[in-house]
Design an enzyme around this catalytic site. Structure first.
Site, PDB file in Angstrom:
ATOM      1  N   CYS A  47       0.865  -1.171   0.000  1.00  0.00           N
ATOM      2  CA  CYS A  47       0.000   0.000   0.000  1.00  0.00           C
ATOM      3  C   CYS A  47       0.905   1.224   0.000  1.00  0.00           C
ATOM      4  CB  CYS A  47      -0.873  -0.018   1.247  1.00  0.00           C
ATOM      5  SG  CYS A  47      -1.847   1.464   1.394  1.00  0.00           S
TER       6      CYS A  47
ATOM      7  N   CYS B 118      -4.989   5.754  -4.664  1.00  0.00           N
ATOM      8  CA  CYS B 118      -4.338   4.482  -4.410  1.00  0.00           C
ATOM      9  C   CYS B 118      -2.872   4.665  -4.825  1.00  0.00           C
ATOM     10  CB  CYS B 118      -5.028   3.406  -5.247  1.00  0.00           C
ATOM     11  SG  CYS B 118      -4.196   1.825  -5.212  1.00  0.00           S
TER      12      CYS B 118
END
Ligand SMILES: N[C@H](CCC[C@H](N)C(=O)O)C(=O)O
Length: 333
Positions: free
Chosen positions: A80, A232
């Site tokens: 992430c 993202c």
């Protein structure tokens, strides 16, 4: 008592849980229950989040700590990017180091403190790698290709070209115009590929990209395990590499690329060294709240007695993002 942190990178929100501070770390099932409950936008804490970032002792040599990423639905992501910036900041302040390695599911990744983006908008730069294109790494099946680079995939959506790569979490990217990016196509494709389907058996993060100009992109994401998200980090990094590969006159290797998203802006630098790619992702690491919770409440995912202390960082982040240029109707400001 222990402390959780509510944080964001480009308004991709997380809770940070440092398991090394607990007498008894949460078990796998407690972690999943906590994540599903705390991230819920209606009954979670502080309007929920996209996931929980869990800090453990490093398992690989050389790293300061380990980061695990639990998605809102309880599944685990291998990486992430927005989250890693916030974990880098947390570890940097805890251990007084500005440049170090963080152990993630597939590798140790380099992180470093970066110049503030604006007053009280702290920033970190993180390594996004390894990059993989082969169908086993994503994985994808039944599409008639071993790699997908700038291919029409009518099975997935007619008339769009797609590029797919893992960094190492999986992404499916398509470059398109403003009307297409604002349309319902992302919801359609994202929902289709993140439910039982013949092509992406583990689901995939879907990134739709509008080219703004030389070294400038806007990226909208439907995230695996989450749904629509403001930003993202791995997706913006993967989109930047896809940009350099498929639009080489506009996306330039080794130069900064501005990547706008509904939650703000990051920068990426796509490196190509010795036949291998890696991406540096630079952006905010904003801490909005500090949450005091007893260890037993944490184990039971019980939030009725928490004490929340907000920081003033969101105000400064808003000032920063309000000054960003607008390119479409998806941007919040
Ligand atoms: N939001 C994250 C990516 C989470 C990816 C996750 N949803 C998955 O691959 O399952 C980021 O900033 O990079």
């Amino acid at each position: 008592m222990t402390t959780l942190y509510k944080v964001h990178g480009s308004q991709n929100h997380f809770f940070i849980l440092d398991q090394t501070e607990l007498n008894t770390p949460l078990s796998e099932s407690e972690l999943i229950t906590l994540t599903k409950k705390i991230t819920n936008p209606q009954n979670g804490l502080l309007n929920g989040a996209d996931g929980v970032l869990v800090i453990n002792k490093a398992t690989r040599d050389g790293a300061l700590a380990q980061m695990r990423v639990i998605n809102a639905d309880g599944s685990e992501a291998s990486m992430c990017g927005n989250g890693l910036r916030t974990v880098a900041r947390y570890l940097s302040e805890k251990y007084h180091q500005d440049s170090f390695l963080v152990d993630t599911m597939n590798s140790n990744l380099r992180v470093r403190k970066y110049d503030d983006l604006a007053v009280r908008v702290h920033a970190f730069a993180v390594e996004i790698s390894p990059v993989l294109f082969n169908k086993e790494a994503l994985p994808f099946q039944n599409l008639g290709h071993d790699r997908i680079i700038d291919q029409y995939l009518p099975e997935i959506y007619p008339g769009l070209r797609f590029t797919s790569l893992a960094v190492p979490n999986p992404h499916l990217i398509s470059f398109m115009n403003q009307a297409q990016i604002e349309s319902n196509i992302l919801k359609e494709v994202g929902e289709y590929l993140n439910n039982e389907n013949p092509y992406f058996s583990d689901g995939v993060n879907v990134n739709f990209v509008q080219i703004i100009g030389e070294n400038q992109l806007f990226v909208r994401t439907y995230e695996r395990g989450v749904g629509f998200t403001n930003a993202c980090g791995t997706g913006m990094s993967a989109s930047s590499l896809a940009f350099c590969l498929t639009h080489p006159k506009k996306g330039i290797f080794n130069q900064k690329i501005d990547v706008y998203n509904p939650g703000g802006k990051v920068q990426t630098i796509v490196h190509h060294e010795n036949h291998y790619y890696w991406i540096e992702l630079i952006g905010n690491a904003t801490f909005t709240d500090q949450i005091e919770i007893s260890e037993s409440d944490l184990h039971q995912a019980e939030f009725a007695n928490v004490k929340v202390k907000s920081t003033d960082e969101e105000k400064y982040y808003q000032q920063f993002s309000n000054h960003l240029p607008l390119f479409n109707n998806l941007q919040a400001n």
